[in-house]
Structure formats: structure tokens, C-alpha cells
Enzyme design. Sequence first.
Site, PDB file in Angstrom:
ATOM      1  N   LYS A   1       0.819  -1.211   0.000  1.00  0.00           N
ATOM      2  CA  LYS A   1       0.000   0.000   0.000  1.00  0.00           C
ATOM      3  C   LYS A   1       0.853   1.263   0.000  1.00  0.00           C
ATOM      4  CE  LYS A   1      -4.220  -2.120   1.271  1.00  0.00           C
ATOM      5  NZ  LYS A   1      -3.714  -3.499   1.470  1.00  0.00           N
TER       6      LYS A   1
HETATM    7  C1  LIG Z   1      -4.229  -4.591   0.684  1.00  0.00           C
HETATM    8  C2  LIG Z   1      -3.423  -5.830   0.543  1.00  0.00           C
HETATM    9  C3  LIG Z   1      -3.725  -6.808  -0.434  1.00  0.00           C
HETATM   10  C4  LIG Z   1      -4.932  -6.718  -1.339  1.00  0.00           C
HETATM   11  O1  LIG Z   1      -4.799  -5.690  -2.282  1.00  0.00           O
HETATM   12  P1  LIG Z   1      -6.059  -5.248  -3.154  1.00  0.00           P
HETATM   13  O2  LIG Z   1      -5.613  -4.063  -3.924  1.00  0.00           O
HETATM   14  O3  LIG Z   1      -7.137  -4.917  -2.153  1.00  0.00           O
HETATM   15  O4  LIG Z   1      -6.415  -6.406  -4.004  1.00  0.00           O
HETATM   16  C5  LIG Z   1      -2.894  -7.914  -0.543  1.00  0.00           C
HETATM   17  N1  LIG Z   1      -1.833  -8.079   0.275  1.00  0.00           N
HETATM   18  C6  LIG Z   1      -1.514  -7.169   1.227  1.00  0.00           C
HETATM   19  C7  LIG Z   1      -0.347  -7.431   2.114  1.00  0.00           C
HETATM   20  C8  LIG Z   1      -2.279  -6.010   1.394  1.00  0.00           C
HETATM   21  O5  LIG Z   1      -1.943  -5.119   2.348  1.00  0.00           O
END
Ligand SMILES: *Cc1c(COP(=O)(O)O)cnc(C)c1O
Length: 466
Positions: free
Chosen positions: A112
Amino acid sequence: MRYVSTRGQAPILNFSNTLLAGLAQDGGLYIPETWPQISADDLRKMRGLSYPELAAKIVHLFTGNEIPEAVLLDLCQKSYAGFNHKAIVPLIQLDHNLFVQELFHGPTLAFKDMAMQLLGHLFDYVLSQRGEKITIVGATSGDTGSAAIEAFKGSSNLTVTILHPYGRTSEVQRRQMTTVLEPNINNIAVEGSFDDCQDLVKAMFADAPFRDAVQLSAVNSINWGRIAAQVPYYIYAALLLGAPDREVSFTVPTGNFGNILAAWTARKIGVPINLLCVGSNHNDILTRFLLNNDMSIQGVRPSLSPSMDIQISSNFERLLFELLDRDADQCRQTMQDFRQNKKMDIPANIWNKATENFKGMALSDQETEKVIQQYYKESAYLADPHTAIGIATAQKYRNKDIPMVTVATAHPAKFPDAIKQATGITPALPLTLSDLYDRKESYQVLPANLKKIEDSVRATIRKNNF
Ligand SMILES: *Cc1c(COP(=O)(O)O)cnc(C)c1O
């Protein structure tokens, strides 16, 4: 660049307004009115660019001249300067034609940061240009809150209040949020559950006098700015593996469908991408859809990969809009029926189109642990549970002639218990976080009471002299 809502009843906005709006007024999601295109020649010229240089060029396709490319380059350089790896998004080989691209070298050790860091700088730039101040509020069960706090700390154009459920996040997750002491950051531990936190955020948005007085905003995963900032790393990996003269496939461990939508966007704008594969845990709504056209809502059960414990993948609406040839009326109707019936009714021809583009696979926790163990043994690679699900999915769908890249979404040290269970070892935190347990924390504990939370938001605004 102009943006339209997937539900067709919200004003058309430019990039900056799309960024600040997040969700469209009609409940839909913003998407570019037309897709920008990169030619094969342009792609060849991008080989050899550093990650921030490439990111600036790609994000510029989505901002248009509203934000000059030179400004974007500066923002991208600042966004990724604090990463713990000089390559920013290193590509690592696990097996013949099987790679992982690590997206977790940012300040909170999860992917993120890739989008949120740039979003922080973009918000600051746009707000400074306009001389506006806003208030960001959010609820978190862990990862999103810390990524937002790290991205927006120290801004003089906004304050951030993040609600987390008191005593219900892991200590690492809490400390990643509460040890950020900049005056524009306000952490509240709510005496209640994550759902209570989410309800309080919704209630703040529903309180129109409050919302307008403090200029409330959110940075959740449906913000187009976040998708745009996730497109460059797919192109970076594709270029390293021979694009545009060779195809590449990607596998993405998925929750809200945001990250994989960025990969699909890369293909949409001209990058030759073969397969796009979705990895799920037992909360597998997307995989059920891709395998059986079953997009029905079921209860969420906790898993080893908590960031993918979701009921609904909100970003799917953007893909649906495209699959419906941009028929906003049909898209709106489908989404409204979905809300009501808890099941999405997708005609067979549309489903067929989706399955040409996307493949899916779901793993149990037990299978996930096995994959962590296997790749540690066979390739000396320590994958966190989210990444392990991606790797297993990639292994299933890879083709021996086309390189397959799994994006690694979290650092293994974020999930020490699962890693220890699978491999017997405890992964170390990177140097930049090694003193996390010694840092001073600051947060208030408040009851799940709207008035008290709103007072705290206002107090933070006053403290910053806005
Ligand atoms: C948020 C997150 C995801 C999922 O990502 P999306 O964009 O919601 O599909 C997968 N792995 C981790 C570690 C995350 O923090």
C-alpha cells in the site's frame, strides 16, 4: 484527462478533482473517459529508466497537463526516497520463468505504500496550488491506516484521524501508527470493533454540517489516484523481462481487486500482458466468480492473509463497466441488484469475456503454509502468507514460454507467527524499523461515540492552526 463515473450520474471531473473526491457522488467509481496509449516504441524508450522516472512518465498519462511531468518526477522521487531497497521494486527469480516483484520495501512494509506515498505528495501539491485544507478520516484494522499515516505525516495542508479498534490490532500494526508523532496525525483507539470504527467514519460523512465544516476526505482503495500509482511497477517488471517484444503474465494476491486492476490498466494502455491471475484465501468471492460465475457474498472468516479477508471486491466495478462496454445504466443496475440480492447476476457472454482475461485460484491456510515452506526450502525465498498465495497461483497458471511475475505484497516480518510455523525461523524487521518497540507512542482511547470522535478531529485541526 477527464474521468467518468461507472454509474453515469456524477459530474465528469479532471484528475485533481477525481483525486480529492475518491468515490463518485452517484456511488460509482471514477475511471478515465478514454484510455491513454503507449506505443511499442515509447515502451522501448522507457527501458533503463529508474523506477521514479518511469513512474512519473506513466502517472503523467493519467494526470495530463494538469500536473507537469517535471513536477511528477519530483513527487515520485520524494515518494520512493525513503524505501529500504535501492531498486524500490526489485524483481527476484524463484524458478525458470517464475519471478516475484517485491512491493514491500516502503515504510510500513506492505504494497500500500507504493500508492499511498505518492498520493500523499499529490494531495499536498494539489491542495497547495489551490490554497485549500482538508481533513482525512479513516478506519483501519491494520495496514491501510499505517500506510496513510506514513504518507500524510507532516503535511501542512491536511490532518489525518485514523480510528483503530482498541486492543484488536497486532502490536506491530498499532506501533506503526501510534509512534508517528507529527501534529497533523491523530490516532484514536476506539473501544469497540473494526465495524464500529467503520460505522463512525460513515457517520462522520453522513453528518453534513460536520463534513462541510472540516472538508472531510478519504483515501480508500477506490480512489483512482491509488490505481494510477500502481500501474508503473507492472510496466517496470514487464520492461525488465522483454516488453514490448515479449509478453509477460502477472499474478496478484487480491482483496479489493485494486492491485490487479492496475495490472489490467497496464495492459489496457498498451503493455503486452498475457494472463492476469487472482490469488485468494478462503474468502474467495473473486475466484468463485472466475471459476463458476458465482459472485455471491458470504461471511468473512479470518485467515493467515488478513489483508485479503474481504466480502466484496469494490474495484471489480471498474472491470465490470468495461466488460459491459461502458454501459453505465447496466453497471448501476447490476451493482444495485448485487447490494440487494447479495449475488451479482452476470450474463454468460460477459463472464466469458472476464475469464479470457483473468484466472483465479483459492488456497486454504494449510496450503498457504505449505507453499511458504516449499519455496523457503527449494528457492531460499521467504514469502509472507499473501505472497505465498500469489506464488501458488502463479505456479498453477504459468506457461513455460512466458515469464510469470507474482507481486509480493507484504514483508515476511509483518507475519512472524505464520512464517515461524511454516519454516521454524523468525524473520527480522528491516533496520529502519528495528527500534519500533522502543519508540514513544501517542494515541487516545475513546468510546464509540460520534460526538467525542468529531471533537477529537476538530481539536487536531485547531492544534494545526487551520
Ligand atoms: C491490501 C493488501 C492486499 C490486497 O490488495 P487489493 O488491492 O485490495 O487487491 C494484498 N496483500 C496485502 C499485504 C495487502 O496489504
